[in-house]
Enzyme design. Structure first.
Site, short mmCIF file in Angstrom:
data_model
loop_
_atom_site.label_atom_id
_atom_site.label_comp_id
_atom_site.label_asym_id
_atom_site.label_seq_id
_atom_site.Cartn_x
_atom_site.Cartn_y
_atom_site.Cartn_z
N CYS A 1 28.09 -14.82 34.06
CA CYS A 1 27.42 -14.99 35.37
C CYS A 1 26.08 -15.69 35.18
CB CYS A 1 27.22 -13.62 36.00
SG CYS A 1 26.17 -13.65 37.47
N CYS B 1 22.41 -5.83 35.93
CA CYS B 1 22.94 -6.85 35.01
C CYS B 1 23.12 -6.31 33.60
CB CYS B 1 22.02 -8.07 34.99
SG CYS B 1 21.98 -8.97 36.55
N CYS C 1 26.44 -4.74 33.39
CA CYS C 1 27.55 -5.58 33.85
C CYS C 1 28.29 -6.20 32.65
CB CYS C 1 27.04 -6.67 34.78
SG CYS C 1 28.35 -7.73 35.44
N CYS D 1 26.78 -5.02 41.28
CA CYS D 1 26.11 -6.27 41.68
C CYS D 1 25.45 -6.13 43.05
CB CYS D 1 27.12 -7.41 41.68
SG CYS D 1 26.38 -9.06 41.69
N LYS E 1 37.21 -13.30 59.05
CA LYS E 1 37.27 -12.26 58.02
C LYS E 1 38.02 -11.04 58.52
CE LYS E 1 35.20 -8.20 56.52
NZ LYS E 1 34.62 -7.04 57.19
#
Length: 366
Positions: free
Chosen positions: A340, A331, A334, A324, A256
């Site tokens: 999702c 939620c 969102c 998130c 990463k």
């Protein structure tokens, strides 16, 4: 001289008034009846018109009072019947709602996979471009720590390229398991001391640890940083390695970090940089189904267009910091809660909670 014997007829004794009980009783009764009648007649005759009127008024008042009592009882009965009718209606409404809710819950349970997945693939992955665009909208409306304190913040144009690349490498090394604000503060302290390969080589490890604290695993990272500085001095002329493979071989640098360093320091996109935040969100969206960030990186690289590789990390990390979140994700705010899998379930749960609260209010009204 002989005593004379006196005899009396038996029938004369029986019929004698002194031995009979029927005749006198009849006479007494007749006398009583006559007396009562006479008394009433005398009373009626003696009553004045005023007394008669008063008696009539009393009688009318008494009857009116009785009527009022009867009307009051009827009113009370009507109120009680109305109250009972209202309670019955509320109870019936609650039963109907419970029935509808039960049917709806059954539908949700039966269709939950259809709603969130099609043939085992999440709707968020099928419509990934729509999800991407909506997340970009949310990111533009909410500034995240990664926007001002992330790895990009170490890419400063006013310093020498070799020194700038070293700053980027150090910032990426320290960012592992550490919040952006803490990483940024540690890099700032290092800059004040002198963040160059030569300065890191001469600084004592204990002093370096003090500058890094409270970065996660700061003691281990102090050792890594000293070793990296030595490798860069001896092998790369004080600069960082130019290739992905060489950078990844440096102490404490994983895939990463390597992807971020190559992208920011050298301007090349050779892979997707996946940290724990991006790993979590990718799995939550159903874009991948993996157990480690490395697995997530390979899975995403297998289907996500390469032109999106360079921005996906910054996009999702900031999304995780603002909307998130790991615990109690927002939620309801969102824009992708209809695609999702977790968002769909959370919104259905919220709907159920609201229904329960409304039902509770109705029960309290009874």
């Amino acid at each position: 001289m002989a005593t004379p014997i006196i005899t009396r007829n038996r029938s004369s004794i029986i019929t004698s008034p002194y031995f009979s009980s029927s005749t006198p009783t009849t006479k007494l009764t007749t006398t009583t009846t006559t007396t009562t009648t006479e008394t009433t007649t005398i009373k009626d005759k003696n009553d004045s018109p005023k007394k008669k009127i008063k008696r009539e008024q009393i009688k009318i008042e008494y009857e009116e009072e009785e009527e009022k009592e009867e009307e009051e009882e009827e009113r009370k009965g009507d109120k009680k019947r109305q109250r009972n009718k209202k309670e019955k209606k509320i109870k019936n409404d609650i039963k109907d709602e419970e029935k509808e809710e039960g049917e709806e819950e059954k539908v949700i349970e039966d269709n939950i996979k259809i709603k969130t997945h099609i043939n085992g693939i999440s709707l968020a992955k099928i419509h990934w471009k729509e999800v991407w665009d909506k997340i970009k909208i949310m990111r533009s409306e909410n500034v995240a720590p990664v926007d001002t304190l992330g790895a990009e913040s170490f890419n400063q144009e006013h310093i020498e390229p070799i020194e700038k690349r070293f700053h980027i490498l150090v910032g990426c090394l320290l960012s592992s398991q550490t919040k952006d604000a803490i990483t940024h503060a540690a890099v700032t302290r290092l800059k004040e001391y002198g963040l160059t390969v030569d300065r890191i080589l001469i600084i004592e490890t204990t002093k370096l640890e003090t500058l890094l604290y409270p970065v996660g695993f700061y003691k281990r990272k102090a050792i890594y940083l000293k070793k990296i500085a030595e490798i860069l001095k001896n092998k790369y002329n004080g600069d960082i390695p130019p290739t992905f493979k060489e950078i990844e071989q440096l102490p404490g640098i994983g895939p990463k970090m390597t992807n971020l360093i190559v992208q920011i320091a050298w301007g090349r996109v050779e892979g997707i940089a996946v940290d724990v935040h991006m790993h979590r969100i990718s799995n939550r969206l159903g874009w991948v189904k993996t157990k480690t960030p490395e697995e997530t990186m390979k899975d995403l690289e297998s289907w996500l267009p390469k032109e999106n590789w360079g921005t996906v990390n910054h996009l999702l990390v900031g999304f995780g910091q603002t909307i998130c979140s790991p615990v109690n994700p927002k939620c309801s705010k969102c824009l992708v809660n209809n695609l999702c899998p977790i968002g769909i379930i959370e919104m259905n749960s919220l709907k159920k909670k609201i229904k329960k609260e409304n039902k509770k209010v109705k029960k309290e009204e009874i």
